[in-house]
Design a protein around this motif. Sequence first.
Motif, PDB file in Angstrom:
ATOM      1  N   VAL A  64       0.844  -1.258  -0.051  1.00 32.40           N
ATOM      2  CA  VAL A  64       0.026   0.028   0.141  1.00 32.40           C
ATOM      3  C   VAL A  64       0.997   1.206   0.016  1.00 32.40           C
ATOM      4  CG1 VAL A  64      -1.841  -1.061   1.146  1.00 32.40           C
ATOM      5  CG2 VAL A  64      -0.120   0.031   2.486  1.00 32.40           C
ATOM      6  N   VAL A  68      -1.259   6.090   2.815  1.00 34.70           N
ATOM      7  CA  VAL A  68      -2.410   5.312   3.235  1.00 34.70           C
ATOM      8  C   VAL A  68      -2.120   4.471   4.514  1.00 34.70           C
ATOM      9  CG1 VAL A  68      -4.176   3.586   2.726  1.00 34.70           C
ATOM     10  CG2 VAL A  68      -3.143   5.306   0.770  1.00 34.70           C
ATOM     11  N   MET A 137      -8.966  12.429   6.355  1.00 33.51           N
ATOM     12  CA  MET A 137      -8.394  11.484   5.563  1.00 33.51           C
ATOM     13  C   MET A 137      -9.218  11.100   4.522  1.00 33.51           C
ATOM     14  SD  MET A 137      -7.215   8.950   8.825  1.00 33.51           S
ATOM     15  CE  MET A 137      -7.236   7.516   7.926  1.00 33.51           C
ATOM     16  N   LEU A 142      -7.371   8.634   1.674  1.00 33.41           N
ATOM     17  CA  LEU A 142      -6.372   7.813   2.437  1.00 33.41           C
ATOM     18  C   LEU A 142      -7.478   6.919   3.059  1.00 33.41           C
ATOM     19  CD1 LEU A 142      -3.919  10.539   3.882  1.00 33.41           C
ATOM     20  CD2 LEU A 142      -3.584   9.288   1.804  1.00 33.41           C
ATOM     21  N   THR A 143      -8.464   6.832   2.643  1.00 33.29           N
ATOM     22  CA  THR A 143      -9.248   5.642   3.570  1.00 33.29           C
ATOM     23  C   THR A 143      -9.931   4.815   1.927  1.00 33.29           C
ATOM     24  OG1 THR A 143     -11.016   7.166   3.443  1.00 33.29           O
ATOM     25  CG2 THR A 143     -10.032   6.944   5.476  1.00 33.29           C
ATOM     26  N   PRO A 144      -9.084   3.811   1.763  1.00 31.68           N
ATOM     27  CA  PRO A 144      -9.536   3.128   0.756  1.00 31.68           C
ATOM     28  C   PRO A 144     -10.882   2.024   1.008  1.00 31.68           C
ATOM     29  CG  PRO A 144      -7.460   2.101   1.446  1.00 31.68           C
ATOM     30  CD  PRO A 144      -7.762   3.287   2.260  1.00 31.68           C
ATOM     31  N   ARG A 223      -5.911   0.872  11.547  1.00 35.26           N
ATOM     32  CA  ARG A 223      -5.246   0.496  10.091  1.00 35.26           C
ATOM     33  C   ARG A 223      -5.984  -0.519   9.533  1.00 35.26           C
ATOM     34  NH1 ARG A 223       0.815   0.039  11.012  1.00 35.26           N
ATOM     35  NH2 ARG A 223       0.761   2.520  10.672  1.00 35.26           N
ATOM     36  N   SER A 226      -9.273   0.953   8.127  1.00 34.09           N
ATOM     37  CA  SER A 226      -9.020   1.843   7.317  1.00 34.09           C
ATOM     38  C   SER A 226      -8.675   1.202   5.863  1.00 34.09           C
ATOM     39  CB  SER A 226      -8.033   2.908   7.575  1.00 34.09           C
ATOM     40  OG  SER A 226      -7.683   3.862   6.571  1.00 34.09           O
ATOM     41  N   LEU A 227      -7.949   0.117   5.889  1.00 33.33           N
ATOM     42  CA  LEU A 227      -7.441  -0.716   4.838  1.00 33.33           C
ATOM     43  C   LEU A 227      -8.581  -1.613   4.280  1.00 33.33           C
ATOM     44  CD1 LEU A 227      -3.753  -0.578   5.319  1.00 33.33           C
ATOM     45  CD2 LEU A 227      -4.973   0.990   3.904  1.00 33.33           C
TER      46      LEU A 227
END
Length: 262
Positions: A64, A68, A137, A142-144, A223, A226-227
């Motif tokens: 990543v 991110v 974010m 930055l938040t996929p 994390r 977010s991912l």
Amino acid sequence: MLTTLLLRVSPRRAGAVVERNVLVHRRGWVVLASGFFEPLLYLLSLGIGLGALVGRVPFAGESVAYPVFLAPAMLAVQAMNAALTETTFNVFGKLKYMRLYDAVLATPVTPLELALGEIGWCLARSGLYSGAFLGLMALLGLTPSGWAILAWPAAVLIGFAFAALGMALTTFLRSWQDFDYVMIIMMVMFMFAGTFTPLDAYPAWARPLVELTPLYHGVAITRGLSLGHLDLAMLGHAAYLVGCCVLGLWVAARRLGRLLQP
């Protein structure tokens, strides 16, 4: 024992402590807003600035972009900083020098209600920062994952854990010089709790030490959400933070009652 004490808590009396803090800070919104900027500056400088040189980092079998990877860690750091600052520096001043809590405990408010009230105010402040940071974010892309929305309640849990631990720690501090130790603890967690690098990047002997820190578990949750990498280990991270909440509350309530006993 803590469960028995919690059943006796009056939300109204704990809320009165929160209300007192709101009234005190109603004209100090600039001071409150300042707490938002430190993690933001780290994100801009290290995530977006230095991140252009780092490129991509491995995470859960994928790679990543570094901003991110770093942004959800900064969200957890923000929750930690807001909670510890409020429940160490500010609470210590009220406890040792303003003697505010002597007056509070002269009312029907109990030590546990006092601790919950201070933590409630801390969570309101920490939640405000975390919500604003998470929104930023999202704006920066930055938040996929859509699961990132749950990073906000996760940040509140992180704030609760650090607020409870901070309240407990403050009852053991003797003078302002002891805050050097607090700052060292915060800096070590900030630098070495998996904030900037994946856990696998640490030497094998250091990984158990990293996993002992509450911030590591907070970073792992934010994390992962977010991912969009969800697994059963996240329940373990959440349980660790809940354990910190219970331990911190129990110690803080007992110590406050003992220190402020007439």
